[in-house]
Enzyme design. Sequence first.
Site, PDB file in Angstrom:
ATOM      1  N   SER A 249       0.992  -1.268   0.117  1.00  0.00           N
ATOM      2  CA  SER A 249       0.101  -0.009   0.019  1.00  0.00           C
ATOM      3  C   SER A 249       0.904   1.262   0.122  1.00  0.00           C
ATOM      4  CB  SER A 249      -0.813   0.012   1.286  1.00  0.00           C
ATOM      5  OG  SER A 249      -1.653   1.040   1.599  1.00  0.00           O
TER       6      SER A 249
ATOM      7  N   LYS B 278      -1.087  -1.197  -4.540  1.00  0.00           N
ATOM      8  CA  LYS B 278      -2.324  -0.252  -4.164  1.00  0.00           C
ATOM      9  C   LYS B 278      -1.732   1.085  -3.978  1.00  0.00           C
ATOM     10  CE  LYS B 278      -4.523  -0.034   0.148  1.00  0.00           C
ATOM     11  NZ  LYS B 278      -5.129  -0.775   1.415  1.00  0.00           N
TER      12      LYS B 278
ATOM     13  N   LYS C 124      -2.794   4.851  -2.478  1.00  0.00           N
ATOM     14  CA  LYS C 124      -3.848   5.572  -1.926  1.00  0.00           C
ATOM     15  C   LYS C 124      -4.083   6.851  -2.668  1.00  0.00           C
ATOM     16  CE  LYS C 124      -4.060   3.517   2.047  1.00  0.00           C
ATOM     17  NZ  LYS C 124      -5.333   3.165   2.653  1.00  0.00           N
TER      18      LYS C 124
ATOM     19  N   ASP D 222      -6.936   2.882  -3.020  1.00  0.00           N
ATOM     20  CA  ASP D 222      -8.034   2.888  -1.691  1.00  0.00           C
ATOM     21  C   ASP D 222      -7.982   4.285  -1.371  1.00  0.00           C
ATOM     22  OD1 ASP D 222      -8.749   2.470   0.753  1.00  0.00           O
ATOM     23  OD2 ASP D 222      -7.163   1.582   1.453  1.00  0.00           O
TER      24      ASP D 222
ATOM     25  N   GLU E  40     -10.792   0.333  -3.602  1.00  0.00           N
ATOM     26  CA  GLU E  40     -11.124   0.127  -2.376  1.00  0.00           C
ATOM     27  C   GLU E  40     -11.937   1.500  -1.359  1.00  0.00           C
ATOM     28  OE1 GLU E  40      -7.647  -1.327  -0.054  1.00  0.00           O
ATOM     29  OE2 GLU E  40      -8.659  -1.375   1.954  1.00  0.00           O
TER      30      GLU E  40
ATOM     31  N   ASP F 203     -13.386  -2.096   3.093  1.00  0.00           N
ATOM     32  CA  ASP F 203     -12.624  -2.113   3.998  1.00  0.00           C
ATOM     33  C   ASP F 203     -13.132  -1.514   5.427  1.00  0.00           C
ATOM     34  OD1 ASP F 203     -10.555  -1.669   6.031  1.00  0.00           O
ATOM     35  OD2 ASP F 203      -9.236  -0.810   4.698  1.00  0.00           O
TER      36      ASP F 203
ATOM     37  N   LYS G 129      -9.638  -7.280   8.032  1.00  0.00           N
ATOM     38  CA  LYS G 129      -8.556  -6.661   8.858  1.00  0.00           C
ATOM     39  C   LYS G 129      -8.979  -7.316  10.457  1.00  0.00           C
ATOM     40  CE  LYS G 129      -6.962  -2.259   6.716  1.00  0.00           C
ATOM     41  NZ  LYS G 129      -7.221  -0.840   6.585  1.00  0.00           N
TER      42      LYS G 129
ATOM     43  N   GLY H  10      -3.429  -4.132   6.103  1.00  0.00           N
ATOM     44  CA  GLY H  10      -2.627  -3.875   7.074  1.00  0.00           C
ATOM     45  C   GLY H  10      -3.024  -2.544   7.678  1.00  0.00           C
TER      46      GLY H  10
HETATM   47  O1  OSB Z   1      -7.032   1.582   4.565  1.00  0.00           O
HETATM   48  O2  OSB Z   1      -5.795   0.041   4.473  1.00  0.00           O
HETATM   49  C1  OSB Z   1      -5.994   1.042   4.818  1.00  0.00           C
HETATM   50  C2  OSB Z   1      -3.113   2.103   6.866  1.00  0.00           C
HETATM   51  C3  OSB Z   1      -3.713   2.807   8.069  1.00  0.00           C
HETATM   52  C4  OSB Z   1      -5.182   2.664   8.019  1.00  0.00           C
HETATM   53  C5  OSB Z   1      -5.827   2.379   6.853  1.00  0.00           C
HETATM   54  C6  OSB Z   1      -5.230   1.702   5.849  1.00  0.00           C
HETATM   55  C7  OSB Z   1      -3.605   1.630   5.761  1.00  0.00           C
HETATM   56  C8  OSB Z   1      -3.014   0.930   4.729  1.00  0.00           C
HETATM   57  C9  OSB Z   1      -1.661   0.637   5.033  1.00  0.00           C
HETATM   58  O3  OSB Z   1      -3.320   0.982   3.622  1.00  0.00           O
HETATM   59  C10 OSB Z   1      -1.515  -0.899   5.041  1.00  0.00           C
HETATM   60  C11 OSB Z   1      -0.095  -1.452   5.627  1.00  0.00           C
HETATM   61  O4  OSB Z   1       0.646  -1.198   4.866  1.00  0.00           O
HETATM   62  O5  OSB Z   1      -0.052  -1.808   6.663  1.00  0.00           O
HETATM   63 MG    MG Z   2      -8.126   0.545   3.159  1.00  0.00          MG
END
Ligand code: OSB
Ligand code: MG
Length: 376
Positions: A136, A162, A164, A189, A214, A239, A263, A291
């Site tokens: 991510s 992925k 953001k 995402d 996402e 999510d 998660k 994550g």
């Molecule tokens: O939306 O998946 C998410 C991190 C913190 C809060 C929300 C998210 C995320 C990530 C990072 O996308 C995932 C990771 O590398 O731990």
């Molecule tokens: Mg997410």
Amino acid sequence: MFTIDAIHLREINLPLAHPFETSFGVTTGRRILLVELEGDGLTTWGECVAGEHPYFSDEMIDTAWIVTEGELAPRLLEATLEGGGSVPDLFKQVRGHRMAKAALENAVWEMTAQRKQTSLAKLLGGTQSVVPCGVSIGIQKSVEHLLDVIARELDCGYQRIKLKCKPGWDDQVFDAVRARWPEILLSCDANSAYRMRDFDQIAGWDRYKLLMIEQPLWFDDFYFHSMLQKRIETSLCLDESIRNRRDALAAIDMESCRIINVKVGRVGGFSEAIAVHNAAAERGVPVWCGGMLETGIGRAHNIALSSLPNFTLPGDVSASARYWSQDIIEPEVTVSAAGEIVVPDGIGSGFSVDRERIDALTVRRSSLKRKAQEKA
Ligand code: OSB
Ligand code: MG
């Protein structure tokens, strides 16, 4: 049957190796609640994934601390347990606070695995010996810089990128990434950054052939995601919206998504994570493990969960070194050149906790003990 004799809470502070920017904010370092359970001669750990602020969900480390110390830990200390599956019932009077609940429940699962001398992955129902990994990638200062970051991650072997995204960090970014890598597995995402006025724009993303989009809309929504899913070709993935098995069933049945991000903290622990996984599997909906910028303790638990059979898409579980200059477990989590993590088959999670390092990072503690039992 076993009991928990003591529960230790700590807050550790740990700077991230690189700041992580999402549509809801920038994280430069983590304040993390860890729980340590003592029972049956064993010591096991759980990580609470609640953030520093209530921006991803309504939980944050400080609410998790209060609820763990005042409500959850006392219930766990009074109980006689068969295993991790005994825990949700103990906590059911407490509404919400799923990330706080998960930290304790997961530590009980770990203790159960150690008592049974089996791996946590096997205890959870895992069948896969390696898990496919993606990354991510946060919002960057420029598209050029993002392309460099992606190139580096692809060189490491990661199987899915992925991105953001948020309004203003979307089309031009996807254009640039697809121009350079037309074929890679790519997703985005939005962490709830879009609204109904953006539907036409999002429908335009079909041209990027994304694996999924996402959580584009509200964090607690199913209905409008379902409206959006009907208008686009690309699969939506939920999510934030998925809190439990019932949410997964509702989302799948109303076609709010075709993929689910599981998660373990967001759904309240391994028991519910397995239930979400199973509900999706029964309906032919693939899942992957999300994550939350975890340390090795949470990461090790994510690896065990990812070994369940319906975790078929690359997850956001990646190498320790992407997050921390030094992790708090040994060995650190590493990813092979094929973009896979090997699921440990030793006892428990297969990683050991570096207590000295944790001590050095600890800024707050609290301990609760089981009351002496009256003689029968
Ligand atoms: O939306 O998946 C998410 C991190 C913190 C809060 C929300 C998210 C995320 C990530 C990072 O996308 C995932 C990771 O590398 O731990
Ligand atoms: Mg997410």
